[in-house]
Design an enzyme around this catalytic site. Structure first.
Site, PDB file in Angstrom:
ATOM      1  CB  CYS A 102       4.433  -7.515   6.689  1.00 45.03           C
ATOM      2  SG  CYS A 102       3.318  -6.119   6.897  1.00 45.03           S
ATOM      3  CG  ASP A 156      -2.167  -0.845   0.949  1.00 50.61           C
ATOM      4  OD1 ASP A 156      -2.724  -0.743  -0.157  1.00 50.61           O
ATOM      5  OD2 ASP A 156      -2.556  -1.630   1.837  1.00 50.61           O
TER       6      ASP A 156
END
Ligand code: PEP
Ligand code: MG
Length: 578
Positions: free
Chosen positions: A501, A454
């Site tokens: 992550c 993102d």
């Protein structure tokens, strides 16, 4: 024969008969009708309803879980519900709408009413109404989609796109590979394909128009290549490449139980990202030191969501399996964007990626959020749990979330529910504002985890799932690298560890650079762990820091990309730079 180039999304090679699954949601016809046509339109609706009743009856069988049977029964009851049926007939007879439009109107207004209710059980019905509504509309329009769950023969799935909930229902035993028109490497369907270990190529443009159902196809998920009606020579070439890759993977197994430590003694932590409990075997076999990201939202993608008890059972299973020494970071529900829970897209957000996602959803649906936090607290005594919040954009949001967490702890204390008092709490850094303000966030939490999937999307303003602009999705963009470096430095300044992550952490091309930038923890798909560890074990931290300094001085992603590719290629050969 035809060779198509796309984006390599999940390693391996798979071939077989193409199974076409075209997804587009039908555009509901919104035609008015003459009052004299109302009877016939009502009859058309009743016939479609009966056909859906029969269709649902065929879904019943001994293999259904209790939950699945409960959902099926709810759907069956709904098809008999006089309130629903009257509303549709009213829209046809009084509002003079065609049957499809009448069903759509009824579905939307029922969902809106239900969402305003305080009753949780009642609210959960919105997903069922949505499902049933679309089934009837599709039947009315004669647009039936083939089924992709419960397959009985081996196929290669060729689709325009897949919802995460659909990808989750695929059986790797039968789905030998996936080829998609859309999607990027970090789209959730690609992430799930890796979790299921199904070779996958995404971003193929319009493959669904270039192949017929049943034609032979080979999908090479290592090179992002698909061969339609392949000649035997090209099939042979692809098989040879695949064999080399398998041999390389076998060699890597040696490092599975070794430490992730550089040649000059700098150690980092390698963890795994998971979406389902089934992945834990491969997590442990590949030597993960814990779970750096458990995407809890996948429990909610089915109609009806997940009750506190269901969540508790799932969290406890993961914690027990990993044991007391391997921490499990469970991320609170991150729905929205491309992870739409059934019923959610009925609200038709214009810009879901920038919309009602993750903690934004949780802060407006405190009932769901608190239930999840309670299930997490209850499970915390069965292992070593960390909790992490997604999409935090600034201090206010983080404070609100932490306050709710304290409230839920308080409730547990009062109710005498035991939980681990030392749970570490962290935040994802995946919104540029959070990265820029990471110095303000760091004192509030125990750790950071950078979500590059993102972060890149929002920094460069490039939809991570859109193949048309995938060329812009550049982890090497100086803007992205500066943010990552800022976050790492701010975390270290505040003496908290910082992990990553996002998919960048599991991409071999970036591992030395990230090491050099000071990343403490890398969390990735279990299949990437061995490759990344073997790279980390072959370099020194000094060399990595030198590489990072050099790259941070570069002014374009093209230069950094070429430079790092060559650097990695010289030391590690082809496999890191494919
Ligand atoms: C990320 O954004 O990098 C991330 C790990 O979260 P998700 O891919 O689930 O959005
Ligand atoms: Mg994210």
């Amino acid at each position: 024969m035809r060779i198509l180039k796309g984006i390599a999304a999940s390693a391996g090679i798979g071939s077989g008969k193409a199974f076409l699954y075209v997804h587009e949601k039908p555009i509901v016809p919104r035609s008015g009708i003459h009052p004299s046509e109302a009877e016939a339109e009502s009859a058309r609706f009743s016939k479609a309803r009966e056909s859906v009743v029969r269709e649902l009856a065929t879904l019943d069988g001994p293999l259904l879980s209790t939950d699945q049977r409960k959902i099926l029964e709810t759907h069956q009851l709904m098809l008999e519900d006089p309130m629903v049926l009257d509303a549709v007939h009213h829209a046809i007879h009084v509002e003079h709408k065609c049957a499809e439009w009448a069903v759509e109107t009824t579905m939307t207004s029922l969902i809106t009413t239900i969402e305003q209710s305080q009753d949780q059980m009642f609210k959960e019905r919105s997903a069922d109404i949505y499902d049933i509504g679309w089934r009837i509309i599709r039947t009315l329009m004669g647009k039936l989609r083939p089924k992709i769950s419960g397959l009985h023969e081996q196929i290669v799935l060729v689709a325009d796109t897949l919802l995460p909930s659909e990808a989750l229902s695929l059986d790797p035993e039968y789905v030998k590979a996936i080829a998609l028109n859309g999607g990027g490497r970090t789209s959730h369907v690609a992430i799930l394909a890796r979790a299921l270990q199904i070779p996958t190529v995404v971003g193929l443009g319009n493959i669904t128009k270039k192949i017929q159902d049943g034609e032979h196809i080979i999908v090479d998920g290592n090179h992002g290549e698909v061969a339609i009606r392949p000649t035997s020579a090209s099939a042979h070439r692809m098989q040879q490449q695949y064999k080399l890759w398998v041999a390389h993977e076998k060699e890597l197994r040696e490092v599975a139980q070794m430490d992730a430590i550089t040649t000059d003694g700098h150690s980092v932590t390698l963890k795994a990202n998971v979406e389902t409990v089934e992945e834990l075997e491969s997590v442990l076999a590949n030597g993960a030191q814990g779970i750096g990201l458990y995407r809890s939202e996948f429990l909610f993608l089915k109609p009806g969501g997940a009750s506190e008890e269901e969540q508790f059972v799932a969290y406890r299973a993961v914690l027990e399996k990993m044991g007391k020494t391997k921490a499990v970071t469970i991320r609170t529900i991150d729905v929205g964007g491309d992870k739409v829970i059934p019923g959610m897209d009925a609200f038709g957000e214009e810009n879901p990626i920038l919309g009602w996602r993750a903690v934004r959803f949780c802060l407006s649906r405190k009932d769901i959020f608190k239930t999840q936090l309670k299930a997490l607290l209850r499970s915390s005594v069965y292992g070593k749990l960390n909790i992490m919040f997604p999409m935090i954009s600034g201090l206010e949001e983080l404070n609100d979330v932490l306050e709710i967490f304290e409230e839920v702890k308080e409730e547990c204390w009062k109710q005498g529910i035991p939980f681990d008092e030392d749970i570490e709490v962290g935040t994802m850094i995946e919104v540029p504002s959070a990265a820029l303000c990471s110095d303000l966030l760091a004192p509030k939490v125990d750790f950071f985890s950078i979500g590059t999937n993102d972060l890149i999307q929002y920094t460069i303003a490039v939809d991570r799932g859109n193949e048309k602009i995938a060329y812009l999705y550049q982890p090497f963009h100086p803007g992205v690298l500066r943010l990552i470096s800022t976050v790492i430095n701010n975390a270290h300044e505040a003496k908290i560890p910082v992990g990553m992550c996002g998919e960048m952490a599991g991409d071999p091309l970036f591992s030395v650079l990230l090491l050099g930038l000071g990343l403490d923890e890398f969390s990735m798909s279990p299949q990437s762990l061995l490759e990344i560890k073997s790279i980390i074990r072959s370099v020194s931290i000094e060399d990595a820091q030198r590489l990072a300094r050099k790259v941070m001085d570069m002014d374009s992603y093209k230069k950094s990309n070429t430079y790092v590719k060559e650097w990695m290629h010289e030391r590690f050969g082809d496999f890191t730079t494919a």
